[in-house]
Design a protein around this motif. Sequence first.
Motif, PDB file in Angstrom:
ATOM      1  N   LYS A  36       0.826  -1.214   0.000  1.00 56.41           N
ATOM      2  CA  LYS A  36       0.000   0.000   0.000  1.00 56.41           C
ATOM      3  C   LYS A  36       0.853   1.255   0.000  1.00 56.41           C
ATOM      4  O   LYS A  36       2.016   1.243   0.406  1.00 56.41           O
ATOM      5  N   LYS A  37       0.217   2.343  -0.451  1.00 56.39           N
ATOM      6  CA  LYS A  37       0.846   3.670  -0.382  1.00 56.39           C
ATOM      7  C   LYS A  37       0.323   4.355   0.885  1.00 56.39           C
ATOM      8  O   LYS A  37      -0.460   3.756   1.628  1.00 56.39           O
ATOM      9  N   ASP A  38       0.701   5.621   1.069  1.00 50.37           N
ATOM     10  CA  ASP A  38       0.203   6.361   2.243  1.00 50.37           C
ATOM     11  C   ASP A  38      -1.324   6.388   2.235  1.00 50.37           C
ATOM     12  O   ASP A  38      -1.946   6.277   1.175  1.00 50.37           O
ATOM     13  N   HIS A  39      -1.912   6.593   3.407  1.00 47.23           N
ATOM     14  CA  HIS A  39      -3.361   6.708   3.580  1.00 47.23           C
ATOM     15  C   HIS A  39      -4.116   5.490   3.068  1.00 47.23           C
ATOM     16  O   HIS A  39      -5.215   5.622   2.508  1.00 47.23           O
ATOM     17  N   GLN A  40      -3.518   4.314   3.224  1.00 47.09           N
ATOM     18  CA  GLN A  40      -4.224   3.072   2.881  1.00 47.09           C
ATOM     19  C   GLN A  40      -4.697   3.042   1.437  1.00 47.09           C
ATOM     20  O   GLN A  40      -5.788   2.549   1.155  1.00 47.09           O
ATOM     21  N   ILE A  41      -3.901   3.567   0.557  1.00 47.63           N
ATOM     22  CA  ILE A  41      -4.198   3.468  -0.881  1.00 47.63           C
ATOM     23  C   ILE A  41      -3.478   2.213  -1.392  1.00 47.63           C
ATOM     24  O   ILE A  41      -2.264   2.066  -1.194  1.00 47.63           O
ATOM     25  N   PRO A  42      -4.219   1.297  -2.026  1.00 49.75           N
ATOM     26  CA  PRO A  42      -3.589   0.037  -2.413  1.00 49.75           C
ATOM     27  C   PRO A  42      -2.640   0.209  -3.600  1.00 49.75           C
ATOM     28  O   PRO A  42      -2.882   1.042  -4.464  1.00 49.75           O
TER      29      PRO A  42
END
Length: 376
Positions: A36-42
């Motif tokens: 995932k990337k920051d802020h729970q972005i897959p």
Amino acid sequence: MTEQDFILKSYNSNIESGSVKWESPSNIALVKYWGKKDHQIPENPSISFTLSDCKTITEITFTKRDPSAVLKVTPSFDFDVYFEGKKNEAFKPKIQTFFERIETYMPFLRDYHFKIETSNTFPHSSGIASSASGMSAIALCLMSIERLLSTDVISTERSMSDEKSHFNQKASFLARLGSGSACRSIEGELVVWGKNESIAESSDLYGVKFEGDVHSNFNNYQDTILLVDKGEKQVSSTVGHQLMYGHPFAQERFKQAHENLAQLKTILASGDLDEFIKIVENEALTLHAMMMTSMPYFILMKPNTLEIINKIWAYREKTDSKVCFTLDAGANVHVLYPQKEQDSVLEFIKNELIRYCQNEHYICDQIGKGALQINS
Ligand code: PMV
């Protein structure tokens, strides 16, 4: 939709108290979210079957706080958590973090005291992750509270059907901020999360119900969960996702997930179960391969996980069965099969597989329709 669309702009906090209750299911990914990337972005899109019987039931009772006690500084959220009737301190930090992440979208969180009472339909230490069902249940309760506090705003701005879809989208959006895969637990029967070209309405911000054609072969698809290891996870999913940063095969993996999802869309329509099996088992083994080849590296399967996989392959070879397996980030095995094979596969499971389960424990479930509000 952007993050801005989920900010509640005005609300009526004159309501003194109330209570809302939801039951929300677990889900099992066919194409896995891992990274995932920051802020729970897959990093990649995923698709899952929503389950039917493995659920969390959560009631939230909210009571207006004395305004002078509501300091607008951390940690001024005020809540208690009860798990299976007993006060539980261990769950609080995760919920505190969740509240911090979602406060921008739910500005009333500091205005109330919340009593959160929760329980699962599956045994607590079963090795089944309860974060998807647990976080989605809390998100849904908070959405119901938001709706109570903001009825006027909603009725003037949106039609009923728009409101329902906004409700589900925002619940999924919030659940994602609690635990990524939780955003796939709001609706059934198949949910996509993560932007993918082949699915127009897909989004990184929330899960969407898969609206493509689904062949009747997948009706009431069965999932029997074999509890190989009921202990604590060796690697938390937070740590697991982090292992994808700088992983030598990460970019190829993310690309593969996009391709597998596009292919699965066609397979779901055609009902080709042989092709379904190839994607689903390959996804499970790829997830584990990623963990075996990260730094540090982990083997999350147990010897009995492999025994089960080999038995499933041998059974498929010997019979005409379309049974297959998938795995989460642990040793337990999800055995997936069409409803018409229910009797024969259950017989096979009892005769040949449950000996590899801890205390012979297994859970029978099937594809489900999503979360339900319960009238308190
Ligand atoms: O939602 P998380 O952060 O617990 O991650 C779950 C990841 C897997 O269960 C391994 C795969 C998935 O897509 O559910």
